[in-house]
Design a protein around this motif. Structure first.
Motif, PDB file in Angstrom:
ATOM      1  N   ASP A 247       8.223   6.650 -15.797  1.00  0.00           N
ATOM      2  CA  ASP A 247       7.729   8.024 -15.946  1.00  0.00           C
ATOM      3  C   ASP A 247       6.959   8.472 -14.713  1.00  0.00           C
ATOM      4  N   PHE A 311       6.480  15.041 -16.991  1.00  0.00           N
ATOM      5  CA  PHE A 311       7.872  14.605 -16.978  1.00  0.00           C
ATOM      6  C   PHE A 311       8.002  13.175 -17.484  1.00  0.00           C
ATOM      7  N   LYS A 312       9.147  12.906 -18.071  1.00  0.00           N
ATOM      8  CA  LYS A 312       9.515  11.547 -18.449  1.00  0.00           C
ATOM      9  C   LYS A 312      10.836  11.192 -17.784  1.00  0.00           C
ATOM     10  N   THR A 314      14.642   9.819 -17.332  1.00  0.00           N
ATOM     11  CA  THR A 314      15.900   9.860 -18.071  1.00  0.00           C
ATOM     12  C   THR A 314      16.687   8.583 -17.783  1.00  0.00           C
ATOM     13  N   TRP A 318      16.603  10.161 -13.408  1.00  0.00           N
ATOM     14  CA  TRP A 318      16.128  11.489 -13.025  1.00  0.00           C
ATOM     15  C   TRP A 318      14.895  11.819 -13.849  1.00  0.00           C
ATOM     16  N   LYS A 320      12.915  14.604 -16.830  1.00  0.00           N
ATOM     17  CA  LYS A 320      13.025  15.632 -17.863  1.00  0.00           C
ATOM     18  C   LYS A 320      11.627  16.098 -18.211  1.00  0.00           C
ATOM     19  N   ASP A 321      11.435  17.422 -18.276  1.00  0.00           N
ATOM     20  CA  ASP A 321      10.088  17.923 -18.552  1.00  0.00           C
ATOM     21  C   ASP A 321       9.730  17.722 -20.017  1.00  0.00           C
TER      22      ASP A 321
END
Length: 462
Positions: A247, A311-312, A314, A318, A320-321
């Protein structure tokens, strides 16, 4: 009503520090018949794109009430007014100049000057003429050259009567939110041969927006040599959703993609290394010399700040918010996080020692205002401003040069995909009658700026 307060020794009380209010053309002007259509006219006409099904045909009818609005701006005691010019009000589809539209801005700037209010002109605040979108919009390299021509018309007419010019407002929004995410106008562009590749479209639009800036700026300096010239970027500190390494790496990638992608070409003539992580068919087409063109000397950097982003990771490495949580959220669903302004600016200053002087060109908040006995109470907005003024003082203490602060927004307006459901203004607008009314936050600003003037006046007379 609570007050805004600064210590009399605050660097924000310097006579050189600029306090202002800000708006943008499509959000307030109305008078659709006085200009060509823009991408937001077309976007609003598509079912389901605008939260309340509204459009900008009337907005705040600023074109009709501009003289009254200048009176309001003057009553606040601010030093400056930041506005944007509607490209489609100035340049017709055949490339000719709409003299009536251009004259509107000339009269507005003259009226502000007569009241002792400096003007900050933003040349592009998201409202691309539809006739250019029909040719590919910001996915078409030619649009960058058309922007430079349009900029020369406006700066040629207004010249040094304007204190400062910004080329582009928030290219992140015009590229990522519009061409990549598709939630702002124009959305997915059917003209592009790559219309199915959203990431490619977003990166290409961003490249052409920055190219437009680089093409326009030298000509603007020639036409208005006494004015300051720059660009406006929006920044958010990027945090990981947890302490997990994945993360934290996702947050770092998001910082490169959302923040550094737009700043580094301007200051260093290069994109972040993240460019190499993109698949070949996702990268922008870059012609030789483009990055050199983008890297023009800047008199200032405009910074728009509202909140942080989380964000975390993926599965494909990448980001993801993650939607914000907590009690202190605005009606936009944004977290109130003033310390993020200090965090992001000090971080950027460390990464880019050549960071130019900064104006905070937008900072504000949407809340549900309380109307009671013909008064509009918004203490939560006053508290928001106070926290962010404190954050600016912290930035300056830590070595970031900040030259001014613009309130977003002067008045409630058309809030893009949210329509008229979100109120950011310190002046309340009745969208049926057009009536303007100062909120408590506007009155708090009046009091603060009067106090500031009392501190400045004795010093300036010595």
């Amino acid at each position: 009503m609570i007050k805004l307060q600064l210590d009399k020794h605050s660097p924000l009380y310097s006579p050189d520090f600029v306090f202002g209010v800000a708006t943008s053309s499509f959000q307030i002007e109305g008078d659709r018949h006085g200009r060509a259509d823009c991408i937001w006219d077309s976007f609003c006409a598509q079912q389901g794109k605008i939260h309340d099904g509204s459009n900008g045909d009337r907005a705040c009818e600023h074109v009709k009430h501009w003289q009254h609005d200048v009176d309001i701006i003057a009553s606040l005691g601010v030093d400056s007014y930041r506005l944007s010019v509607a490209w489609a009000r100035v340049i017709n589809a055949d490339g000719s100049v709409n003299q009536v539209g251009l004259h509107f801005y000339e009269r507005l700037v003259d009226a502000l000057t007569e009241r002792g209010i400096s003007t900050h002109i933003t040349l592009y605040h998201w409202d691309l003429p539809q006739y250019l979108e029909d040719q590919g919009g910001w996915l078409n390299r030619d649009t960058a050259y058309r922007f430079a021509e349009y900029a020369a018309v406006v700066v040629g007419a207004l010249g040094d009567k304007v204190a400062s010019y910004s080329t582009i407002n928030e290219p992140f929004c015009s590229a990522y939110l519009s061409y990549e995410a598709g939630i702002h106008a124009p959305g997915p562009n059917p003209v592009s041969h790559d219309s199915g590749n959203r990431r490619k479209n977003g990166r290409q639009a961003a490249h052409h927006l920055l190219l437009a800036h680089g093409l326009a700026l030298p000509r603007m300096r020639e036409l208005a040599p006494q004015a300051e010239h720059g660009i406006v970027l929006n920044f958010s500190p990027c945090h990981g959703a947890s302490d997990a390494a994945a993360d934290q790496a996702a947050a770092a990638t998001a910082h490169d993609y959302h923040n550094r992608w737009y700043l580094q070409p301007l200051l260093q003539g290069s994109y972040p290394d993240l460019l190499e992580r993109l698949a070949a068919d996702e990268r922008p087409h870059i012609e030789p010399g483009d990055l050199t063109l983008m890297c023009q000397p800047l008199d200032f950097l405009g910074v728009n700040y509202y909140t942080r982003t989380t964000f975390k990771a993926t599965a494909d490495g990448w980001f993801k918010d993650v939607p914000p949580r907590g009690d202190e959220l605005t009606t936009m669903g944004w977290e109130v996080y003033p310390q993020g302004l200090t965090e992001i600016l000090t971080k950027l200053k460390k990464s880019y020692p050549n960071l130019p002087p900064i104006y905070i060109t937008e900072n504000g908040v949407a809340y549900d205002d309380i109307v009671e006995n013909n008064h509009i109470h918004d203490n939560n907005r006053i508290d928001y401003f106070q926290q962010h003024l404190n954050a600016i003082e912290d930035c300056i203490t830590q070595g970031v040069e900040i030259k001014g602060y613009y309130i977003w927004s002067l008045m409630d307006n058309f809030e893009w995909a949210e329509g008229y459901t979100q109120r950011f203004g310190i002046v309340h607008i009745d969208f049926d009658s057009g009536e303007r009314q100062l909120k408590d936050s506007a009155k708090a600003w009046q009091q603060l700026l009067r106090s500031r003037q009392q501190v400045i006046a004795p010093a300036s007379s010595c």
